[in-house]
Design a protein around this motif. Structure first.
Motif, mmCIF file in Angstrom:
data_model
loop_
_atom_site.group_PDB
_atom_site.id
_atom_site.type_symbol
_atom_site.label_atom_id
_atom_site.label_comp_id
_atom_site.label_asym_id
_atom_site.label_seq_id
_atom_site.Cartn_x
_atom_site.Cartn_y
_atom_site.Cartn_z
ATOM 1 N N VAL A 17 0.857 -1.194 0.000
ATOM 2 C CA VAL A 17 0.000 0.000 0.000
ATOM 3 C C VAL A 17 0.894 1.246 0.000
ATOM 4 N N ALA A 18 0.772 2.041 -1.057
ATOM 5 C CA ALA A 18 1.553 3.289 -1.127
ATOM 6 C C ALA A 18 0.902 4.310 -0.207
ATOM 7 N N THR A 19 1.736 5.029 0.550
ATOM 8 C CA THR A 19 1.200 6.056 1.462
ATOM 9 C C THR A 19 1.675 7.442 0.994
ATOM 10 N N PRO A 20 1.021 8.510 1.450
ATOM 11 C CA PRO A 20 1.367 9.848 0.959
ATOM 12 C C PRO A 20 2.820 10.233 1.260
ATOM 13 N N ILE A 21 3.411 11.073 0.397
ATOM 14 C CA ILE A 21 4.792 11.533 0.641
ATOM 15 C C ILE A 21 4.788 12.900 1.328
ATOM 16 N N GLY A 22 3.641 13.355 1.778
ATOM 17 C CA GLY A 22 3.630 14.649 2.474
ATOM 18 C C GLY A 22 2.230 15.156 2.757
ATOM 19 N N ASN A 23 1.282 14.797 1.907
ATOM 20 C CA ASN A 23 -0.070 15.317 2.064
ATOM 21 C C ASN A 23 -1.025 14.141 2.286
ATOM 22 N N LEU A 24 -1.537 14.038 3.503
ATOM 23 C CA LEU A 24 -2.339 12.857 3.861
ATOM 24 C C LEU A 24 -3.570 12.684 2.968
ATOM 25 N N ALA A 25 -4.033 13.790 2.374
ATOM 26 C CA ALA A 25 -5.213 13.692 1.509
ATOM 27 C C ALA A 25 -4.932 12.862 0.254
ATOM 28 N N LEU A 27 -3.915 9.818 0.229
ATOM 29 C CA LEU A 27 -4.145 8.371 0.409
ATOM 30 C C LEU A 27 -5.483 8.022 -0.237
ATOM 31 N N SER A 28 -5.476 7.011 -1.080
ATOM 32 C CA SER A 28 -6.694 6.704 -1.844
ATOM 33 C C SER A 28 -7.709 5.967 -0.972
ATOM 34 N N PRO A 29 -9.012 6.093 -1.306
ATOM 35 C CA PRO A 29 -10.045 5.367 -0.553
ATOM 36 C C PRO A 29 -9.792 3.862 -0.566
ATOM 37 N N ARG A 30 -9.260 3.363 -1.660
ATOM 38 C CA ARG A 30 -8.997 1.913 -1.720
ATOM 39 C C ARG A 30 -7.878 1.529 -0.746
ATOM 40 N N ALA A 31 -6.870 2.396 -0.640
ATOM 41 C CA ALA A 31 -5.786 2.125 0.308
ATOM 42 C C ALA A 31 -6.345 2.091 1.729
ATOM 43 N N VAL A 32 -7.249 3.042 2.037
ATOM 44 C CA VAL A 32 -7.857 3.084 3.377
ATOM 45 C C VAL A 32 -8.628 1.791 3.629
ATOM 46 N N LYS A 33 -9.370 1.344 2.615
ATOM 47 C CA LYS A 33 -10.164 0.107 2.766
ATOM 48 C C LYS A 33 -9.248 -1.094 3.039
ATOM 49 N N ILE A 34 -8.163 -1.169 2.298
ATOM 50 C CA ILE A 34 -7.243 -2.302 2.494
ATOM 51 C C ILE A 34 -6.660 -2.259 3.909
ATOM 52 N N LYS A 51 0.073 6.880 13.514
ATOM 53 C CA LYS A 51 -0.436 8.234 13.250
ATOM 54 C C LYS A 51 -1.312 8.234 11.999
ATOM 55 N N LEU A 52 -0.820 7.554 10.965
ATOM 56 C CA LEU A 52 -1.564 7.506 9.697
ATOM 57 C C LEU A 52 -2.911 6.807 9.916
ATOM 58 N N LEU A 53 -2.882 5.697 10.632
ATOM 59 C CA LEU A 53 -4.112 4.925 10.843
ATOM 60 C C LEU A 53 -5.115 5.737 11.669
ATOM 61 N N SER A 54 -4.627 6.438 12.692
ATOM 62 C CA SER A 54 -5.539 7.232 13.534
ATOM 63 C C SER A 54 -6.189 8.328 12.693
ATOM 64 N N PHE A 55 -5.390 8.961 11.816
ATOM 65 C CA PHE A 55 -5.929 10.034 10.970
ATOM 66 C C PHE A 55 -7.092 9.514 10.120
ATOM 67 N N GLY A 122 0.112 4.323 -5.469
ATOM 68 C CA GLY A 122 -0.042 5.725 -5.067
ATOM 69 C C GLY A 122 1.220 6.441 -5.455
ATOM 70 N N CYS A 123 1.593 7.431 -4.648
ATOM 71 C CA CYS A 123 2.736 8.249 -5.042
ATOM 72 C C CYS A 123 4.069 7.522 -4.851
ATOM 73 N N CYS A 124 4.959 7.758 -5.798
ATOM 74 C CA CYS A 124 6.371 7.403 -5.633
ATOM 75 C C CYS A 124 7.091 8.723 -5.912
ATOM 76 N N ALA A 125 7.883 9.192 -4.951
ATOM 77 C CA ALA A 125 8.515 10.516 -5.080
ATOM 78 C C ALA A 125 9.292 10.627 -6.390
ATOM 79 N N ALA A 126 9.948 9.540 -6.794
ATOM 80 C CA ALA A 126 10.781 9.558 -7.998
ATOM 81 C C ALA A 126 9.945 9.885 -9.243
ATOM 82 N N VAL A 127 8.865 9.164 -9.417
ATOM 83 C CA VAL A 127 8.059 9.338 -10.631
ATOM 84 C C VAL A 127 7.316 10.677 -10.587
ATOM 85 N N HIS A 128 6.854 11.051 -9.396
ATOM 86 C CA HIS A 128 6.160 12.339 -9.274
ATOM 87 C C HIS A 128 7.118 13.477 -9.658
#
Ligand code: SAM
Length: 292
Positions: A17-25, A27-34, A51-55, A122-128
Motif C-alpha cells: 500500500v503506497a502512502t502519501p509523501i507529504g499530504n495525507l489527503a 491516500l486513496s479510498p482503496r488504500a484506506v479500505k485495504i 499516526k496515519l491509521l488514527s488520521f 499511489g505516489c512514488c517521489a521519484a516518478v512524481h
C-alpha cells in the motif's frame, strides 16, 4: 460487480500500500479500505503508521515492525502468517514500498513461495518528481540514493557518465551540496537539473536549473527537507558530455596489443586488457587481430 470483487480483501495475500509523501489527503479510498480490512499491517515505523491509521480512523489494527535491520527474521514470520491464510498490508514511512524502502525482499520471498502480491498504488517521489521536472520523461534511469562510500560513489558515477536517459536520484539535505558538486564533476556544470523539494508539502519547491546554478543556490542557503534530483541525460544535453574517449581506442588492434606488451604484460594478459578496453571478449579481439 467485477469491481467489487476486485476490492474484496483476499486471504493469503500481501498488499503493498503506497502512502502519501507529504499530504495525507493523497491516500486513496482503496488504500484506506485495504488498511482497515487486512488481518495485520507490516510497517517500517509502527509509530508513524499509528499516526496515519488514527488520521483515517482505523483503530485496533495489529502492527508488526518490518524495517531494514529486522527484515530477514520478520520477513519469514510475516510470510508464515500469510501462508497460514492471513492477509497483510505492507506500508513504509512514505511513498511506494519496495522503492528505496523495505519491501523488495518480502516481495521476492512471496514470489519464491508462490504467495500472491497485489497492492494499492499511489505516489512514488521519484516518478512524481520526474513528471514535474520539465525534462525528458520518455526514458529514465532510477539511481535512488548514491552510496556514502567514496569509492563506490566514484565508480557508480563513472558508470553512468554517458547515460543517455534522464536520471533520478534521492538525496538527504545534509548530503545535497556534496552530491551536486560530484554530479558537476562527472557531468559538467552546465548539465540541466531539476531539484524537487518537499513535494506535496507546504514548502514544495521545483527548481529547474543547471548544476552550476544549483551549487550557487546552496552556497547561499542550507538545503532543508527532502529532495529528488532529476538530471538530464546525454540525449537532452549532448553538448555537456565531459567524458573523453579512451585514447587507446584510436589504436589499431596490433598497436593496442603492443602498448600493453611494452608495459610488460604477457601476450595473453595484454590481449585480455585490450579486449576489456574495447568492451569485447578476448576471442573477439583475437579475431580482430587475425582479421578473421
Ligand atoms: N518509497 C519512497 C517513494 O516511493 O518515493 C521513497 C523512500 S526513500 C527512503 C525517501 C526519499 O524519497 C527521500 O530521501 C527523498 O529523496 C524522497 N522523497 C520522499 N518524499 C519526498 C517529498 N515529499 N519531496 C521530495 N522528495 C521526497
Amino acid at each position: 460487480m467485477e469491481q467489487m470483487e476486485k476490492n474484496r480483501i483476499l486471504p493469503r495475500t500481501l498488499y503493498l500500500v503506497a502512502t502519501p509523501i507529504g499530504n495525507l489527503a493523497d491516500l486513496s479510498p482503496r488504500a484506506v479500505k485495504i488498511l482497515s480490512e487486512v488481518d495485520f499491517i507490516a510497517a517500517e515505523d509502527t509509530r508513524n503508521a499509528q499516526k496515519l491509521l488514527s488520521f483515517f480512523d482505523i483503530h485496533g489494527k495489529e502492527l508488526i515492525s518490518y524495517f531494514e535491520h529486522n527484515k530477514r527474521q520478520k520477513g519469514e514470520y510475516i510470510l508464515s502468517r500469510i501462508e497460514g491464510g492471513e492477509s497483510c498490508a505492507l506500508i513504509t514511512d512514505a511513498g511506494t514500498p519496495a522503492i528505496s524502502d523495505p519491501g523488495e525482499d518480502l516481495v521476492r520471498l512471496c514470489a519464491e513461495r508462490h504467495v500472491t502480491v497485489t497492492g494499492a498504488p499511489g505516489c512514488c517521489a521519484a516518478v512524481h518528481a520526474l513528471s514535474l521536472s520539465g525534462l525528458m520523461t520518455g526514458r529514465f534511469a532510477f539511481e535512488g540514493f548514491m552510496s556514502v562510500n567514496k569509492g563506490e560513489r566514484k565508480k557508480r558515477l563513472a558508470e553512468i557518465q554517458r547515460e543517455r536517459r534522464t536520471m533520478i536520484f534521492y538525496e538527504a539535505p545534509h548530503k545535497l551540496q556534496n552530491t551536486l558538486s560530484d554530479l558537476a564533476d562527472c557531468f559538467g556544470e552546465d548539465r540541466k537539473i531539476t531539484l524537487c523539494r518537499e513535494l506535496t508539502k507546504l514548502n514544495e519547491e521545483i527548481c529547474q536549473t543547471t548544476l552550476k546554478d544549483a551549487i550557487a543556490i546552496y552556497q547561499e542557503r542550507a538545503p532543508k527537507g527532502e529532495y529528488v534530483l532529476i538530471l538530464a541525460g546525454l540525449d537532452e544535453c549532448p553538448d555537456t558530455d565531459t567524458s573523453e574517449e579512451n585514447p587507446l581506442l584510436t589504436l589499431s588492434p596490433e598497436e593496442h596489443l603492443a602498448h600493453y606488451e611494452a608495459l610488460g604484460f604477457a601476450k595473453m594478459d595484454a590481449m585480455k586488457k585490450a579486449a576489456k578496453d574495447r568492451g569485447i571478449s578476448k576471442s573477439e579481439f583475437y579475431r580482430m587481430l587475425h582479421k578473421e
